[in-house]
Each structure stands twice: as C-alpha cells, then as structure tokens.
Design a protein around this motif. Sequence first.
Motif, PDB file in Angstrom:
ATOM      1  N   LEU A 199       0.841  -1.195   0.000  1.00  0.00           N
ATOM      2  CA  LEU A 199       0.000   0.000   0.000  1.00  0.00           C
ATOM      3  C   LEU A 199       0.877   1.247   0.000  1.00  0.00           C
ATOM      4  O   LEU A 199       1.869   1.322   0.726  1.00  0.00           O
ATOM      5  CB  LEU A 199      -0.926   0.002   1.214  1.00  0.00           C
ATOM      6  N   VAL A 200       0.502   2.204  -0.819  1.00  0.00           N
ATOM      7  CA  VAL A 200       1.231   3.469  -0.933  1.00  0.00           C
ATOM      8  C   VAL A 200       0.240   4.587  -0.633  1.00  0.00           C
ATOM      9  O   VAL A 200      -0.836   4.635  -1.229  1.00  0.00           O
ATOM     10  CB  VAL A 200       1.815   3.647  -2.349  1.00  0.00           C
ATOM     11  N   SER A 201       0.582   5.459   0.291  1.00  0.00           N
ATOM     12  CA  SER A 201      -0.350   6.504   0.711  1.00  0.00           C
ATOM     13  C   SER A 201       0.238   7.884   0.473  1.00  0.00           C
ATOM     14  O   SER A 201       1.455   8.070   0.451  1.00  0.00           O
ATOM     15  CB  SER A 201      -0.707   6.346   2.193  1.00  0.00           C
ATOM     16  N   GLY A 202      -0.644   8.843   0.288  1.00  0.00           N
ATOM     17  CA  GLY A 202      -0.207  10.222   0.109  1.00  0.00           C
ATOM     18  C   GLY A 202      -1.268  11.178   0.627  1.00  0.00           C
ATOM     19  O   GLY A 202      -2.460  10.880   0.590  1.00  0.00           O
ATOM     20  N   THR A 203      -0.834  12.315   1.101  1.00  0.00           N
ATOM     21  CA  THR A 203      -1.764  13.341   1.580  1.00  0.00           C
ATOM     22  C   THR A 203      -1.245  14.715   1.188  1.00  0.00           C
ATOM     23  O   THR A 203      -0.028  14.934   1.108  1.00  0.00           O
ATOM     24  CB  THR A 203      -1.947  13.255   3.104  1.00  0.00           C
ATOM     25  N   ASP A 204      -2.161  15.625   0.916  1.00  0.00           N
ATOM     26  CA  ASP A 204      -1.758  16.972   0.516  1.00  0.00           C
ATOM     27  C   ASP A 204      -2.967  17.891   0.599  1.00  0.00           C
ATOM     28  O   ASP A 204      -4.085  17.447   0.895  1.00  0.00           O
ATOM     29  CB  ASP A 204      -1.188  16.964  -0.906  1.00  0.00           C
ATOM     30  N   HIS A 208     -14.998  27.614  -7.594  1.00  0.00           N
ATOM     31  CA  HIS A 208     -14.859  26.441  -6.734  1.00  0.00           C
ATOM     32  C   HIS A 208     -15.016  25.127  -7.498  1.00  0.00           C
ATOM     33  O   HIS A 208     -14.921  24.056  -6.904  1.00  0.00           O
ATOM     34  CB  HIS A 208     -15.899  26.506  -5.613  1.00  0.00           C
ATOM     35  N   GLU A 209     -15.243  25.212  -8.807  1.00  0.00           N
ATOM     36  CA  GLU A 209     -15.587  24.019  -9.585  1.00  0.00           C
ATOM     37  C   GLU A 209     -14.430  23.035  -9.728  1.00  0.00           C
ATOM     38  O   GLU A 209     -14.647  21.823  -9.772  1.00  0.00           O
ATOM     39  CB  GLU A 209     -16.080  24.419 -10.982  1.00  0.00           C
ATOM     40  N   THR A 210     -13.207  23.533  -9.849  1.00  0.00           N
ATOM     41  CA  THR A 210     -12.081  22.647 -10.176  1.00  0.00           C
ATOM     42  C   THR A 210     -11.075  22.479  -9.045  1.00  0.00           C
ATOM     43  O   THR A 210     -10.128  21.715  -9.181  1.00  0.00           O
ATOM     44  CB  THR A 210     -11.341  23.164 -11.425  1.00  0.00           C
ATOM     45  N   ILE A 211     -11.276  23.175  -7.949  1.00  0.00           N
ATOM     46  CA  ILE A 211     -10.295  23.108  -6.861  1.00  0.00           C
ATOM     47  C   ILE A 211     -10.246  21.699  -6.262  1.00  0.00           C
ATOM     48  O   ILE A 211      -9.216  21.255  -5.739  1.00  0.00           O
ATOM     49  CB  ILE A 211     -10.616  24.184  -5.784  1.00  0.00           C
ATOM     50  N   GLY A 212     -11.366  20.964  -6.368  1.00  0.00           N
ATOM     51  CA  GLY A 212     -11.383  19.579  -5.896  1.00  0.00           C
ATOM     52  C   GLY A 212     -10.498  18.679  -6.731  1.00  0.00           C
ATOM     53  O   GLY A 212      -9.847  17.760  -6.209  1.00  0.00           O
ATOM     54  N   GLN A 213     -10.460  18.921  -8.053  1.00  0.00           N
ATOM     55  CA  GLN A 213      -9.547  18.145  -8.903  1.00  0.00           C
ATOM     56  C   GLN A 213      -8.101  18.414  -8.507  1.00  0.00           C
ATOM     57  O   GLN A 213      -7.271  17.502  -8.496  1.00  0.00           O
ATOM     58  CB  GLN A 213      -9.769  18.476 -10.376  1.00  0.00           C
ATOM     59  N   ASP A 214      -7.794  19.665  -8.188  1.00  0.00           N
ATOM     60  CA  ASP A 214      -6.447  19.989  -7.689  1.00  0.00           C
ATOM     61  C   ASP A 214      -6.108  19.136  -6.473  1.00  0.00           C
ATOM     62  O   ASP A 214      -4.998  18.602  -6.352  1.00  0.00           O
ATOM     63  CB  ASP A 214      -6.360  21.466  -7.297  1.00  0.00           C
ATOM     64  N   LEU A 215      -7.062  19.029  -5.565  1.00  0.00           N
ATOM     65  CA  LEU A 215      -6.833  18.287  -4.323  1.00  0.00           C
ATOM     66  C   LEU A 215      -6.497  16.826  -4.615  1.00  0.00           C
ATOM     67  O   LEU A 215      -5.525  16.282  -4.072  1.00  0.00           O
ATOM     68  CB  LEU A 215      -8.071  18.372  -3.431  1.00  0.00           C
ATOM     69  N   VAL A 216      -7.285  16.188  -5.459  1.00  0.00           N
ATOM     70  CA  VAL A 216      -7.047  14.781  -5.794  1.00  0.00           C
ATOM     71  C   VAL A 216      -5.708  14.618  -6.499  1.00  0.00           C
ATOM     72  O   VAL A 216      -4.911  13.721  -6.177  1.00  0.00           O
ATOM     73  CB  VAL A 216      -8.186  14.233  -6.670  1.00  0.00           C
ATOM     74  N   ALA A 217      -5.448  15.504  -7.458  1.00  0.00           N
ATOM     75  CA  ALA A 217      -4.240  15.384  -8.268  1.00  0.00           C
ATOM     76  C   ALA A 217      -2.974  15.396  -7.430  1.00  0.00           C
ATOM     77  O   ALA A 217      -2.035  14.628  -7.688  1.00  0.00           O
ATOM     78  CB  ALA A 217      -4.189  16.517  -9.291  1.00  0.00           C
ATOM     79  N   MET A 218      -2.935  16.255  -6.423  1.00  0.00           N
ATOM     80  CA  MET A 218      -1.705  16.392  -5.647  1.00  0.00           C
ATOM     81  C   MET A 218      -1.332  15.099  -4.934  1.00  0.00           C
ATOM     82  O   MET A 218      -0.147  14.787  -4.761  1.00  0.00           O
ATOM     83  CB  MET A 218      -1.832  17.543  -4.651  1.00  0.00           C
ATOM     84  N   SER A 219      -2.314  14.322  -4.525  1.00  0.00           N
ATOM     85  CA  SER A 219      -2.020  13.067  -3.835  1.00  0.00           C
ATOM     86  C   SER A 219      -1.850  11.899  -4.796  1.00  0.00           C
ATOM     87  O   SER A 219      -0.922  11.095  -4.651  1.00  0.00           O
ATOM     88  CB  SER A 219      -3.125  12.738  -2.823  1.00  0.00           C
TER      89      SER A 219
END
Length: 351
Positions: A66-71, A86-97
Amino acid sequence: MDSSNFATRPVGLTYKESGVDMEAGDALVERIKPFAKRTLRPGVLAGLGGFGGLFEVPKKYREPVLVSGTDGVGTKLKLAFQLHRHETIGQDLVAMSVNDILAQGAEPLFFLDYFACGKLDVETAATVVNGIATGCELAGCALIGGETAEMPEMYPAGEYDLAGFAVGAVEKSKIIDGHTIAAGDVVIGLASSGIHSNGYSLVRRIIQHAQPDLASRLDGRTLADALMAPTRIYVKPVLALLEKMAINGIAHITGGGLLENIPRMLADSLCAELDHRAWPLPPLFSWLAEHGGVADDEMHRVFNCGIGMVLVVSAASAQAALAQLSAAGETAWCIGTIRARAEGEAQTIVV
C-alpha cells in the motif's frame, strides 16, 4: 418532576446558535452521495455514511504494497475565493495526492477528503466535492469517505480549507524507487496544464504587484482561467505505459519545481541534465517571470514551468514511450538525459 432548574437556564443555547448547522451538514451528505457513486470501482465494500470506508485490495496483486499520500491545495484557495471559482479546486486536491503515489508506480485505489469551514455553505461545498469526484474519476479511484468540519470563528466568512488522502497499491516487485536509473537514460517531460497547485504565494504577490486585468486574454483564454486551470492527473496514461515497458523513475513536479523534485528519484552519483529548449515555456510562466521580475533559477525552483511529471526510461524505449503517451492524449518531450554527477554538482541542471 421538578423543572425549576430548567426554568433558570438561558434560552437559545443550541449547537445551531453556536454556529454549527447540523441540518446543513446532513443536506451536504445527501448532495454528495451521487458524486461518490460516480467514482465506484471494484473493491469498494462500504462508502459514505459509515465510520470508516471499506476497500478490499484487488486480488490481482500477489504481494500488494500500500502506498499513501496526503496533501492540500495551498494558497491557490485564496485565488479561488477571490474569483468565486470552486468548480475545479477539488480536482487539484485529488491530483496532488494521486500523482504523488503514482511516482512509486502505485495504482490509486481510494480517496478521502477533509473540508473545513467557519460556516457551511452547502452549495459551495457540494461544488467542491463534485470537483473531487471528477478528479477521482480521472484517477480511477473511489471516493469512499471524508469529513466536513464546521468550526465557527476558525475561518473567515466564505473561506474553507481542504486536505486529501489517497491510498494505492503496487506489486512489491514493481515498486519504482529510482534504483534502476542509469547514466544514458532519457528524461521525458509530460506537459502540465498550468501552475497546478504550487507557488501560489508568489503568484498572488505578483498579481498584487502587477494589478492585472484578470479578464484580459492570454494564449486564447482569460488570465483568470489560466491561473485557475486544474492540476493535470497523469495516472491512467502512466499506468498504461507501465504495462508496456519499464519506467526507471518517476517524479511529480510539485513544490520545488524541476530543480528539487527530480533529485528525489536519483542516486547521489547521478545528475539529470535538462535542455530548456526541448519544450516550450507556456505563456503563463513567461507572464509570471516578466511581471514579477522572477529569475530563471527561481522559476525552475518554484514552478513546474510547463512540465508536470517526469519519467526516466532507457534510451532504447524513449521513442516508443513518447508515441504511447501521445496516443493517450498526453503532450510529452525528451527534455534531457541522465549522466554521472561530478563532485559538488547539483543533481538537476537546466542548460
């Protein structure tokens, strides 16, 4: 029953009067259930609603690691508040991890989010979570849980903070840690979609200094659109490439830019020499450098400068890798080579 004690108590001291609207929280959960449902994939045993999300490791792995990441998203959020986007900031969140755990060859399996605010605005929060679900779809991982925290007086009105947590799996024998990188290997750069989610403290300082019209046009779109472009998610094309050939090293170009992220996959004895002419510098980065008077070294240390992910492959595999990435919709270039490192030399050199 003696009710005299109750009669002397002050009226109106409820959780809602204290600033926490539990009904709004319940309404948000109902709003986001369809978003999470879009991201379902094999392995999800229990998603939203329980005390914990349940996920079964796919049986295709013989020795799963298992490999984990948080950001988070950093101060790009400040620009989102300013522009009411606010439409795309969630994609930013997922992408970083997910891009981080991809760098070790891991397939993202599931994602959880944390949304914190002073006063919950259901519409804004639902918009953000919808973006998170979009990011999970792009990464092929399931959104199986999260937390919404309404904390009065902790955040200014209209603002919120985000954190994300991704868990993936990789076959133990296929972990990518850079140990197979050798002199003569080729460095491939995958195009970024923009600034991604790093360096926004400097970006906002440049905006404060230059006072630009954010509705002005830059390279066919508004400056605001360019600044808020969501972080590119590289998971599916890179995992597909891994099925066809060996990738010796992967670096996600986040905070620290090219200069500090590429060395994270290199042995001390090796150096990556990059040719800045091998890929075009996107106009947004030229705009930032010009309006902020930012030196080249600082640009390469803070921003991705058009390269969001770096792969290292053998010279014999480079052209086939470029062809497959292009067929998958990625823009990629051979941007440098790996060579022996001289004593005291930096591990990433841009010439």
